[in-house]
Design an enzyme around this catalytic site. Sequence first.
Site, PDB file in Angstrom:
ATOM      1  N   HIS A  53      -3.847   5.928   3.266  1.00  0.00           N
ATOM      2  CA  HIS A  53      -4.560   4.809   2.654  1.00  0.00           C
ATOM      3  C   HIS A  53      -4.096   3.476   3.246  1.00  0.00           C
ATOM      4  O   HIS A  53      -4.911   2.594   3.555  1.00  0.00           O
ATOM      5  CB  HIS A  53      -4.358   4.830   1.139  1.00  0.00           C
ATOM      6  CG  HIS A  53      -5.212   3.847   0.390  1.00  0.00           C
ATOM      7  ND1 HIS A  53      -4.827   2.539   0.172  1.00  0.00           N
ATOM      8  CD2 HIS A  53      -6.427   3.981  -0.191  1.00  0.00           C
ATOM      9  CE1 HIS A  53      -5.761   1.913  -0.518  1.00  0.00           C
ATOM     10  NE2 HIS A  53      -6.754   2.765  -0.751  1.00  0.00           N
ATOM     11  N   SER A  65     -11.155  -0.750  -1.639  1.00  0.00           N
ATOM     12  CA  SER A  65      -9.923  -0.755  -0.837  1.00  0.00           C
ATOM     13  C   SER A  65     -10.192  -1.206   0.587  1.00  0.00           C
ATOM     14  O   SER A  65      -9.300  -1.743   1.249  1.00  0.00           O
ATOM     15  CB  SER A  65      -9.301   0.648  -0.799  1.00  0.00           C
ATOM     16  OG  SER A  65      -8.728   0.995  -2.022  1.00  0.00           O
ATOM     17  N   ASP A 116       0.835  -1.196   0.000  1.00  0.00           N
ATOM     18  CA  ASP A 116       0.000   0.000   0.000  1.00  0.00           C
ATOM     19  C   ASP A 116       0.871   1.249   0.000  1.00  0.00           C
ATOM     20  O   ASP A 116       2.058   1.188  -0.349  1.00  0.00           O
ATOM     21  CB  ASP A 116      -0.943  -0.028   1.206  1.00  0.00           C
ATOM     22  CG  ASP A 116      -2.325   0.496   0.877  1.00  0.00           C
ATOM     23  OD1 ASP A 116      -2.434   1.678   0.510  1.00  0.00           O
ATOM     24  OD2 ASP A 116      -3.302  -0.279   0.983  1.00  0.00           O
ATOM     25  N   ASP A 135       4.264  -6.919  20.423  1.00  0.00           N
ATOM     26  CA  ASP A 135       4.450  -8.370  20.336  1.00  0.00           C
ATOM     27  C   ASP A 135       5.487  -8.770  19.289  1.00  0.00           C
ATOM     28  O   ASP A 135       5.638  -9.966  18.998  1.00  0.00           O
ATOM     29  CB  ASP A 135       3.128  -9.056  19.992  1.00  0.00           C
ATOM     30  CG  ASP A 135       2.062  -8.849  21.050  1.00  0.00           C
ATOM     31  OD1 ASP A 135       2.423  -8.521  22.186  1.00  0.00           O
ATOM     32  OD2 ASP A 135       0.865  -9.011  20.727  1.00  0.00           O
ATOM     33  N   ALA A 156      -7.020  -7.594 -10.783  1.00  0.00           N
ATOM     34  CA  ALA A 156      -8.267  -8.217 -10.352  1.00  0.00           C
ATOM     35  C   ALA A 156      -8.731  -9.300 -11.317  1.00  0.00           C
ATOM     36  O   ALA A 156      -9.553 -10.145 -10.956  1.00  0.00           O
ATOM     37  CB  ALA A 156      -9.352  -7.150 -10.195  1.00  0.00           C
ATOM     38  N   VAL A 213     -11.764  -0.143  16.611  1.00  0.00           N
ATOM     39  CA  VAL A 213     -11.535  -0.993  15.449  1.00  0.00           C
ATOM     40  C   VAL A 213     -10.769  -2.238  15.892  1.00  0.00           C
ATOM     41  O   VAL A 213      -9.717  -2.134  16.537  1.00  0.00           O
ATOM     42  CB  VAL A 213     -10.726  -0.262  14.361  1.00  0.00           C
ATOM     43  CG1 VAL A 213     -10.296  -1.242  13.271  1.00  0.00           C
ATOM     44  CG2 VAL A 213     -11.541   0.864  13.741  1.00  0.00           C
TER      45      VAL A 213
END
Length: 788
Positions: A268, A441, A223, A239, A381, A284
Amino acid sequence: MRNIIAIKISKLLLLLSLIPSAGISAGPDILKQDPIVLEKPNTMLSEKAREYLNNQTGEKVKIWVFYNDKGVFNSQDFDRAARKIEINDKAAQRRAKMGLNEVVFADLPVVQDYIDRITDIGGRMLRASRWLNAAAFEIDREKINLIPEFSFVNKIVPVAQYISPAPSEMEESPVPPEDLKISPTDTDALDYGTSYNQVQMINVPAMHNLGYNGSGVVVAMLDTGYRKSHNAFDSAFADNRVLAEYDFIFDDSETQNETEDNASQHNHGTYCWSTLGGYAPGYVIGPAYDASFLLAKTEDVRSETIVEEYNWVAGMEWADSLGADVISTSLGYSEWYSYEDFDGNTAVTTVAANTAAGLGIIICNSAGNEGPSAGTLSAPADAFDILACGAVDQYESIASFSSRGPTYDGRTKPEVCAMGVSTHCADGAGNNFYTIKNGTSLSTPLVGGAAALLLSANPTLTPWQVRAAFMETANNAASPDNTYGWGVINVLDAFNWGANFTIDTAFGWDDLTVNFTDSSTPPATSWKWHFGDGDSSEIQNPSHTYSTPGSYDVTLVIESSEGALTRLKKDLIVVLADTLTFAETAGFAGETAIMSVNLTNSQELNRIVLPVKYPASMEVILDSISAGTRTIDFEATNELYRDNDAHQLVYELIADNGGGTGELQPGTGEIARLFFAVGGTAEAGDYAGVNAIEINGYELDISNSRINYTPAVNAGQLVVQSTMRGDADNSGGINILDVTYIVNYLYRGGPAPLTIRAGDADSSGGINILDATYLIAYLYRGGPPPAE
């Protein structure tokens, strides 16, 4: 189902041979352990490509140059080259699922001399791709005509690109976290906050409740960069689950914004990574919040910047080399290509995606945001073996912008959908800001995270099988189309897809007989059961008897229309022979008696609830309980209930509340100590039976994250020890020293006799100077001895 089979047949036919006109191979051809040499075609630069390059502004253009070979022409050449290649252990394990146990042609590097010959005529090498056997160059337009003269050159194509949106078009106002936080649900283990709708739509919480969170799976993000300091990623860094990062724009190891970057550069990528693997309870939580991550910064978002495909290809090869299991990428390339190029085998990124899938990597890529017209998808795609992801809203209705299929060769696209409208994610504007975004996305990382969940639950799955699992269990599987594809995924149903079975009992004692029932989807044509104790079976629905205590993994391997499928269920069968024993102990009146509680356990344990009951008829109180020698490192020990009048106490020992102490391993030994205060007037020979029975709703219980059960119990006994009356110093006899002991106790602050009986020589019920006088009379004046 017929659509999936048709795709597989088309794929297999396609991958049987090279496509000489393309100058590149698709799938297994470049995954062979043999040299590949292409014939030099008559035309190396098509009219379409020449026209596109001629229309570019400026003197320099960017092109891919593909080569006929890698300088290996026989098996000996190949073996020599292969010995120089090292495959990452994780990548080797992943490839083994695909039947690839050695270095393949795609692993060999591009011949450096071939690159140098192009740079000698003025080309500036941008990236080389071992998968494509090609290199991208920036070169003067007029120099292109020199390239076909080289004997090793097979084809020349433009570098595909797109114009990234200007920052003003990408930015929205970040939302402070207090404006987004909602309360957790009662039924889920985690507080998903505002991300609940998007993960619940694809049944992620159910997988989390089963204990699957992406652990052990390596996910690569390709990305724009990532705000690594965002609190949604704190646990990943704490971690050490961010394994590596690389910036393919500036060729360094920093994927967060740098000085040269636009302020929005890492936004993004932050949206997408947090949607897939962020962990910020109340705001989230991504599906694969406990996965490990590779962060690749491949896309430049500076205003009016042209974004080229070669960094994406380089990022894919980098992720493969470091052992990625899943790659999530929300990019698409269409510049210079036309619809007929989206046939699953032409576009550079499409061929790279097919290659990655052939190497065992699950590729999740956005379908694109060019809908609603048919045929609006872009590369990669259109690739055969990936999951192209469409976007739906909270009502599971397709987003108008979501790109549609079919591919040029008629295949249905996208494969699947997830929520890409009003998707909640971390915002790159600050370390604790969150936002709402639209686009395929955002649906793509939800699918990518779900794929990581499937792999964490069943690591044997190949990309083809993960793809089939999602497609065949999605909500439009009965009638797939070019709007929704096979529909919105359901990761729990996909988890249950494949080799699967049920049992009629999970645990018991002694010789435990278990009946196994095959429930595989697709239906199996053969079965191989492994019961975990060395025995196996090849019938569909076997019965098996376990005769030895322990915990057993069960594996079912089936052959089906999707090939070999495996289901491993760890610690599925538990055969018990566990015993809790209260040891016999004794104590003097007026003193503390210590009783050991021993446990023989056949299972790993992380919690023990120990209720203790003893008779109220005896002058004794259970003063306290402590951990034993086997539980001394347990994280917590708690008194849950006490009733001294009823002679009852309930104690809890917890192995690990997250502090890392680990479980109690199978074995035998002391797990607790009971400290009884014995009354001073208790009579020698008095005894109290000690047992574990239900107390105030608490039952004896030993457990781990999988099972809880009650072991057999052997009751114990506390006996009051006898002391000789008058033997004040507890020496075993009566002499002048006992007189001295009593006098010291009464007048000089000396220690008390062990029991009242020991000092009460005249049986008066207490200790005083008359007891010393009584002993002197007995020892020296012929008086009576102390009474028994």
